[in-house]
Design an enzyme around this catalytic site. Structure first.
Site, PDB file in Angstrom:
ATOM      1  N   ASP A  40      20.807  30.637  26.528  1.00  0.00           N
ATOM      2  CA  ASP A  40      21.322  30.713  28.416  1.00  0.00           C
ATOM      3  C   ASP A  40      19.603  30.223  29.443  1.00  0.00           C
ATOM      4  OD1 ASP A  40      23.739  32.119  29.423  1.00  0.00           O
ATOM      5  OD2 ASP A  40      22.383  31.442  30.851  1.00  0.00           O
ATOM      6  N   THR A  90      34.651  29.100  31.579  1.00  0.00           N
ATOM      7  CA  THR A  90      35.753  27.877  32.331  1.00  0.00           C
ATOM      8  C   THR A  90      36.271  27.798  33.447  1.00  0.00           C
ATOM      9  OG1 THR A  90      37.320  28.284  30.555  1.00  0.00           O
ATOM     10  CG2 THR A  90      36.043  26.088  30.058  1.00  0.00           C
ATOM     11  N   CYS A 265      39.468  35.167  32.777  1.00  0.00           N
ATOM     12  CA  CYS A 265      41.149  34.761  31.776  1.00  0.00           C
ATOM     13  C   CYS A 265      42.717  34.046  32.760  1.00  0.00           C
ATOM     14  CB  CYS A 265      40.649  35.322  30.541  1.00  0.00           C
ATOM     15  SG  CYS A 265      39.687  35.327  30.009  1.00  0.00           S
TER      16      CYS A 265
END
Length: 439
Positions: A40, A90, A265
């Site tokens: 990361d 995203t 989501c």
């Protein structure tokens, strides 16, 4: 010998790129069986994992301490892995268009460190076409390698539900896809190392991408329907949850409930699908309509709160309000894209700045994203109104007496409880004389 066999024999490694609520649990689970590198770009996050801390609460500190994952922020370590899983967020831009910056950035990092014979699998939720049309060219450009010849790609959408201790990576059937039959078989075999529920082999990458984006779009639409019913029934003076309980006695009635739709989501993915649809000349009607309803629910709750205060003969600007919870869902520290903030923002338009308590939330995130300083629950004294926004275990465990102690010492008819999640007993509070409202 196949790549899968080499991974099983610990001759090759798996790498996870992106170690948040999705990537980290995947890395920890795979590390129980094979050699894993966890990468990361957030050095603070890496240091937390190295010190045995789980800031996501997904697997717990003990699991982090016991894990053999090699945590790193050094991208060159990715060169040691032949099977690379990309699990980055995203999000959407302010205008709700897809923000592919994390996927693009991670593809550049992977591409710079890609070696021949590798397979790159994306787990991030995207619209159909992103893996092959956006990510593949970046991997080729950065690596100087040819996809299909020197490396291969696939897509396997994440299905981890943050905070859910029942539906986990190992117990949810995994959709897998590859650019060809060989990559599909390798990807399926690798995921079956950890997914006891098995895999579903999609016919192509675009099918797998589409399957993921409609899963959450379907939930979004169903919740929007419940929210619309809540608005309608509120006008009629009918309790929505009682209606749903009655309707739920039919075997095929879907058990959705009204609520705030946030997180990364359900509140995001439909925008990816509608964006892609517009590129093909189709303007969504049902999906976007549902999005508008759900996006407005925070404002709606705030307006109903003000109406209840007025009915209780409370001056609005000086009303003292406490809000329990700011994360996007219960028992999860993630406060990003929380629709509770929409309630807070709308109340500020009325001159009200509620106190917010959330022992589960990541306090720095609450401050960073919303400018909210979280306070301990002990500061909830002399309230005019209590908003129960998130159903954390700590909040559901509070007794009626605990809630009563938060209010001013006055007649119960002047005390307002806004139970967004409907977790308290409506009849008990109404019988006690409170002004109780829920979605």
């Amino acid at each position: 010998m196949s790549l899968y066999e080499k991974i099983i024999n610990k001759e090759e490694k798996i790498a996870l790129v992106g170690l948040g609520y999705v990537g980290m649990p995947i890395a920890v689970e795979f590390a129980k069986h094979v050699n894993v590198i966890g990468f990361d770009i957030n050095k603070a996050k890496i240091e937390a994992y190295k010190s045995g801390k789980d800031p996501t609460l997904e697997v717990g500190d003990e699991a982090i301490k016991a894990s053999s994952v090699e945590w790193t922020s050094d991208e060159t370590k990715l060169r040691e892995a032949k099977f690379i899983i990309v699990a980055v967020p995203t999000p959407v831009n302010d205008d709700t268009t897809p923000d592919l910056t994390p996927v693009i950035g991670s593809s550049e990092i992977v591409g710079r460190n890609l070696t021949k014979g590798s397979i790159v699998v994306y787990e991030s939720t995207v619209y159909p076409g992103v893996t092959e049309e956006t990510c593949k060219p970046i991997l080729e450009k950065e690596s100087g390698l040819k996809c299909g010849v020197d490396f291969k790609i696939g897509y396997s959408p994440e299905r981890i539900n943050p905070g859910d201790k029942v539906h986990r990576l190992t117990t949810i059937k995994k959709i897998v896809s590859g650019m060809d039959a060989e990559s599909l078989e390798e990807i399926a075999n690798v995921y079956q190392i950890v997914v006891a529920a098995g895999v579903h082999k999609a016919s192509c990458i675009k099918v797998a991408e589409a399957a993921k984006v409609i899963e959450n779009s379907q939930r979004d639409i169903n919740i929007a329907f419940m929210n619309e019913l809540s608005i309608i029934f509120n006008k009629m003076g009918i309790d929505t949850l009682e209606v749903l309980q009655a309707a739920g006695t039919k075997w095929n009635f879907l058990p959705f409930r009204p609520g705030l739709v946030g997180g990364h989501c359900i509140g995001i993915d439909p925008n990816y699908l509608t964006y892609r649809a517009e590129q093909f000349g189709y303007h969504s009607q049902i999906i976007l309509s549902g999005r508008r309803i759900n996006d407005d629910m925070g404002k709606y709750v705030a307006e109903q709160t003000v109406k209840q205060l007025i009915a209780a003969d409370k001056p609005i600007r000086t009303a003292k309000i406490g809000c329990l919870g700011i994360t996007f869902k219960e028992d999860c520290p993630d406060a990003r894209n929380s629709k509770v903030n929409d309630i807070l923002k709308e109340l500020k338009e009325y001159g009200i700045t509620p106190m917010v308590c959330d022992p589960v939330a990541d306090a720095p995130d609450a401050k960073k994203f919303y400018g909210v300083d979280l306070v301990p629950i002990e500061q909830f004294k002399d309230l005019d109104c209590l908003i129960i926004a998130v159903a954390h275990k700590e909040f559901t465990a509070l007794s009626d007496e605990d809630l009563a102690a938060m209010f001013k010492n006055e007649d119960n008819s002047k005390k307002v409880i806004v139970d967004v999640k409907g977790i308290r007993n409506k009849d008990e509070f109404k019988a006690a004389g409170y002004r109780y409202w829920r979605l």
